[in-house]
Design an enzyme around this catalytic site. Structure first.
Site, mmCIF file in Angstrom:
data_model
loop_
_atom_site.group_PDB
_atom_site.id
_atom_site.type_symbol
_atom_site.label_atom_id
_atom_site.label_comp_id
_atom_site.label_asym_id
_atom_site.label_seq_id
_atom_site.Cartn_x
_atom_site.Cartn_y
_atom_site.Cartn_z
ATOM 1 N NE ARG A 70 -20.896 -4.827 14.319
ATOM 2 C CZ ARG A 70 -21.500 -4.552 13.159
ATOM 3 N NH1 ARG A 70 -21.414 -5.393 12.160
ATOM 4 N NH2 ARG A 70 -22.168 -3.434 13.004
ATOM 5 C CB SER A 85 -18.680 -8.217 3.724
ATOM 6 O OG SER A 85 -18.335 -9.029 4.816
ATOM 7 C CD GLU A 99 -22.907 -3.914 4.693
ATOM 8 O OE1 GLU A 99 -22.190 -4.935 4.816
ATOM 9 O OE2 GLU A 99 -23.142 -3.136 5.630
#
Ligand SMILES: [Zn+2]
Length: 425
Positions: free
Chosen positions: A242, A312, A385
């Protein structure tokens, strides 16, 4: 005969070893929305999720929760859920297998759909940071009156960060600005894919989108975190990364770039642990990538009317604040524009986005770019998102076309509302 069997057994073993990856046997469970869970269970889940080598909470907030669980912890986890008589379902019974299949597909698609250097990137597959940079350069060469590329900084690993500015080519200066970025979080590949489609629509479909470019220019940074994005493309083991790639301590790498902005920095929803996925950084703007986005925000704030950052997964359209549950004074304006996106997407495909403030709809997340841009002067500032796919963060390539077109419908509707609400002064 027995030798043959031995050879066969051994080669199966070797094959299995070659195929297995870090996520072999990991399962993803889906739990009902927060309303349907007890506070006691949520406390127990919060304790479990602190064990971040064995648990990863993919989503919570007002959507059903998704939690990825290490094979060694699955029995414990299920016993906890059963103890609370909670209905849950196994959304993915082997994350490793899903990722393996996706990587095999992606390899095939890369060979089948190479970038030909012609300013066209389709929706058949995901693209590398280098390909996206080359694509915008090629567009600028092709349409020198309408498309402008600027190098705005370098990532920690020295990758060039480039923006593309898209105009209608009438040569008028000082128009209003819509600023868009993608690829903050490395594993959210559908975000840069959506940005690529947005660029294509604005550049190559001017007749349909002329109203979005009459008094407005679009400034777009397709990949905020190119080091992380490239890292997730290396292998199945790195697919779920991430953060950025700058070392954060002697043992750990990366900072969450979307917790690194200097506005109520580290005041909630971020971690002080350099190994955690939401590590806020050693200080605000410790990451060069966040600094680049900050510079972009400030350089466009005077004329900037909407800042949109694509992440997302949700689906959510989120507006400030992310650092407090309080709402901004201008919440009605934010909600009105978000509602336009919501309505357009619902009418187009039936996908139901949740809209609201980050803190109230999703979770506290101080130090994020949307709060920063809003505070810097953008009257409209959203985190979108996108819907989940695959295990959550990894919609397969076959989903790109449908997802980016749906999202564009929402972005265009929000931009139209912005154009109407904030005419050129
Ligand atoms: Zn994200």
């Amino acid at each position: 005969m027995s030798v043959l069997w031995l050879v066969l057994a051994l080669s199966c073993l070797v094959l299995q070893q070659v195929q297995s990856n870090k996520y072999e046997g990991y399962k993803i469970y889906e739990l009902p929305k927060a309303k349907a869970r007890s506070a006691v269970l949520d406390q127990a889940l919060a304790v479990l999720s602190m064990n971040d080598t064995h648990y990863e909470v993919f989503s919570s907030g007002s959507q059903p929760a998704r939690i990825m669980v290490h094979p060694e912890e699955q029995l414990n986890f299920v016993q906890l859920l059963d103890g609370h008589s909670l209905n849950y379902r196994v959304l993915n019974s082997n994350v490793g297998r899903t990722l393996r299949r996706q990587f095999a597909t992606d390899r095939k698609l890369r060979n089948k759909f190479p970038y030909r250097g012609n300013g066209r990137l389709g929706t058949e597959r995901f693209y590398s940071h280098g390909e996206i940079n080359q694509y915008i350069e090629d567009l600028a060469q092709e349409q020198p009156r309408r498309v402008f590329v600027k190098t705005v900084g370098r990532s920690y690993e020295r990758r060039l960060m480039k923006t593309v500015t898209i105009t209608n080519g009438d040569g008028r200066r000082n128009k209003n600005v819509i600023l868009v970025d993608g690829g903050f979080h490395a594993r959210e590949w559908i975000s840069p894919a959506t940005v690529v489609y947005l660029i294509d629509e604005l550049v190559n479909n001017l007749s349909e989108n002329a109203d979005l470019l009459l008094d407005y220019d679009w400034v777009i940074l397709p990949v905020v975190n190119p080091d992380g994005y490239e890292y997730t493309q290396l292998s199945e083991d790195t697919r779920m990364w991430r953060k950025t790639r700058k070392p954060s301590s002697a043992d750990c790498i990366g900072t969450d770039p979307n917790r690194n902005f200097d506005f109520h920095w580290n005041e909630g929803g971020a971690s002080d642990n350099p190994c955690a996925d939401t590590y806020a950084g050693s200080n605000a703007f410790s990451e060069p990538e966040a600094q680049v986005v900050s510079d972009l925000i400030h350089s466009h704030a005077a004329r900037g009317k909407m800042y949109l950052t694509l992440h997302s997964f949700g689906p959510y359209i989120l507006y400030p604040w992310g650092w407090t549950s309080d709402l901004p004074d201008t919440v009605a304006d934010l909600h009105e524009v978000a509602q336009a996106g919501f309505d357009a997407i619902l009418a187009d495909t039936g996908t139901f986005y949740e809209i609201g403030s980050s803190t109230n709809k999703l979770y506290v997340a101080a130090g994020a770019s949307d709060d920063y841009a809003f505070n810097a002067g953008f009257p409209i500032s959203f985190t979108m998102e996108l819907p989940p796919g695959g295990t959550g963060f990894d919609p397969p390539a076959s989903a790109i076309d449908r997802m980016v077109k749906e999202t564009f419908v929402g972005i265009a509707a929000m931009a139209r509302k912005v154009v109407q609400k904030y005419p050129l002064a």
